[in-house]
Design an enzyme around this catalytic site. Structure first.
Site, PDB file in Angstrom:
ATOM      1  N   ASP A  12       0.500  -1.307  -0.076  1.00  0.00           N
ATOM      2  CA  ASP A  12      -0.523   0.213  -0.066  1.00  0.00           C
ATOM      3  C   ASP A  12       0.804   1.513  -0.128  1.00  0.00           C
ATOM      4  O   ASP A  12       2.494   1.503   0.672  1.00  0.00           O
ATOM      5  CB  ASP A  12      -1.029   0.138   1.029  1.00  0.00           C
ATOM      6  CG  ASP A  12      -2.089   0.703   0.868  1.00  0.00           C
ATOM      7  OD1 ASP A  12      -2.128   1.616   0.298  1.00  0.00           O
ATOM      8  OD2 ASP A  12      -2.733   1.095   1.838  1.00  0.00           O
ATOM      9  N   ASN A  60     -10.188  -3.133  -6.211  1.00  0.00           N
ATOM     10  CA  ASN A  60      -9.353  -1.727  -7.394  1.00  0.00           C
ATOM     11  C   ASN A  60     -10.659  -1.648  -8.619  1.00  0.00           C
ATOM     12  O   ASN A  60      -9.592  -0.910  -9.309  1.00  0.00           O
ATOM     13  CB  ASN A  60      -8.082  -2.769  -7.588  1.00  0.00           C
ATOM     14  CG  ASN A  60      -7.254  -2.816  -6.485  1.00  0.00           C
ATOM     15  OD1 ASN A  60      -6.535  -2.921  -6.403  1.00  0.00           O
ATOM     16  ND2 ASN A  60      -7.934  -1.756  -5.202  1.00  0.00           N
TER      17      ASN A  60
HETATM   18  C1  FPP Z   1      -1.787  -0.369  -3.352  1.00  0.00           C
HETATM   19  O1  FPP Z   1      -1.152   1.127  -3.228  1.00  0.00           O
HETATM   20  C2  FPP Z   1      -0.771  -0.271  -4.171  1.00  0.00           C
HETATM   21  C3  FPP Z   1      -1.995  -1.306  -5.553  1.00  0.00           C
HETATM   22  C4  FPP Z   1      -3.160  -1.309  -5.825  1.00  0.00           C
HETATM   23  C5  FPP Z   1      -1.274  -1.879  -6.799  1.00  0.00           C
HETATM   24  C6  FPP Z   1       0.123  -2.406  -5.987  1.00  0.00           C
HETATM   25  C7  FPP Z   1       0.938  -3.065  -7.626  1.00  0.00           C
HETATM   26  C8  FPP Z   1       2.052  -2.930  -7.283  1.00  0.00           C
HETATM   27  C9  FPP Z   1       3.437  -2.420  -6.918  1.00  0.00           C
HETATM   28  C10 FPP Z   1       2.781  -2.817  -8.980  1.00  0.00           C
HETATM   29  C11 FPP Z   1       3.312  -4.400  -8.553  1.00  0.00           C
HETATM   30  C12 FPP Z   1       3.657  -5.253  -9.565  1.00  0.00           C
HETATM   31  C13 FPP Z   1       3.598  -6.396 -10.433  1.00  0.00           C
HETATM   32  C14 FPP Z   1       4.473  -6.342 -11.519  1.00  0.00           C
HETATM   33  C15 FPP Z   1       3.140  -8.008  -9.502  1.00  0.00           C
HETATM   34  P1  FPP Z   1      -2.511   2.394  -3.744  1.00  0.00           P
HETATM   35  O2  FPP Z   1      -2.518   2.903  -5.109  1.00  0.00           O
HETATM   36  O3  FPP Z   1      -3.425   2.264  -3.290  1.00  0.00           O
HETATM   37  O4  FPP Z   1      -1.628   3.377  -3.013  1.00  0.00           O
HETATM   38  P2  FPP Z   1      -1.983   4.408  -1.682  1.00  0.00           P
HETATM   39  O5  FPP Z   1      -2.828   4.196  -1.075  1.00  0.00           O
HETATM   40  O6  FPP Z   1      -1.382   5.650  -1.579  1.00  0.00           O
HETATM   41  O7  FPP Z   1      -3.543   5.446  -3.332  1.00  0.00           O
END
Ligand code: FPP
Length: 230
Positions: A12, A60
């Site tokens: 996250d 998501n």
């Molecule tokens: C949450 O952060 C993250 C995600 C929903 C996506 C996670 C994906 C990756 C780390 C890339 C993985 C890549 C591969 C190839 C498997 P957020 O967007 O909710 O962050 P925020 O809470 O700060 O908005």
């Protein structure tokens, strides 16, 4: 020393990491994915057998179409580009989640990397994509019913064999960015997990941060509802 076979990470804070730098959320996801590549290799080097990560939840899909498209393209690109590296490092890549709703090119990239690494024995990299823990329990229950086994003899441990992947329970669950929720991630498998919630955003959660997490894990007593481990 306390057992640590299975680590799970809720990655996250990519969006906030980017926002802090005046950059679009997509930049955070890209940096998060680069971090995941390095961190996963480091974690397997520590002798951990299974690493589960939350890449994309069923919920998501409610994000903007632009962000969903960016993430799906990123998954395809990463699975294609990093395929050889995981293969060489003897890491088996597997997936959990519902295939329905995922784009054909994403499914093909997932199938290619899991097929190409299926005989690897140096660690299991478990990616949860279009995944929801409650759906996993429902889908497992459907399989149990279809199998026709005697439901009265089903144990909690046996039930886990019907999940998307047959994995050991989670020992250590990490969620980065300071949020303290499970968000429907591997609910059943996390029943006896230790939890750790560092404030660090995922793109900055590197091997040093992981070492700190390990220190915390090994300091804790795990009682499994019974007596203290020696
Ligand atoms: C949450 O952060 C993250 C995600 C929903 C996506 C996670 C994906 C990756 C780390 C890339 C993985 C890549 C591969 C190839 C498997 P957020 O967007 O909710 O962050 P925020 O809470 O700060 O908005």
């Amino acid at each position: 020393m306390k057992e640590l076979k299975h680590v799970a990470i809720i990655m996250d804070g990519n969006g906030r990491w980017a926002k802090k730098r005046g950059m679009p959320r997509s930049f955070g996801h890209k940096r998060g994915s680069e971090n995941l590549r390095k961190l996963s290799f480091y974690i397997f080097e520590q002798g951990i057998e299974v690493l589960s990560v939350f890449c994309f939840s069923t919920e998501n899909f409610r994000r903007s179409q632009e962000e969903v498209d960016f993430l799906m393209n990123l998954f395809v690109e990463k699975f294609q580009n990093e395929f050889e590296e995981y293969k060489k490092k003897n890491i088996k890549v597997i997936f959990s989640g519902r295939r329905e709703g995922l784009r054909q090119d994403v499914l093909e990239a997932m199938d290619a990397i899991s097929e190409g690494t299926k005989d690897n024995t140096g660690g299991i990299f478990h990616l949860c994509l279009n995944y929801g823990g409650q759906y996993e329990v429902i889908d497992a229950m459907k399989k149990v019913v279809a199998s026709g086994i005697d439901l009265d003899t089903l144990t909690p441990e046996e039930f886990m064999h019907y999940f998307y992947q047959d994995l050991p329970p989670i020992d250590f669950m990490i969620r980065t960015s300071g949020e303290k929720r499970l968000s429907n991630f591997m609910l059943y498998q996390a029943s006896y997990a230790e939890f750790y919630f560092p404030d660090t955003y995922f793109p900055d959660f590197d091997s040093n941060e992981f070492d700190k997490a390990l220190d915390v894990y090994y300091e804790r007593d795990r009682r499994f509802g019974g007596i203290k481990e020696q």
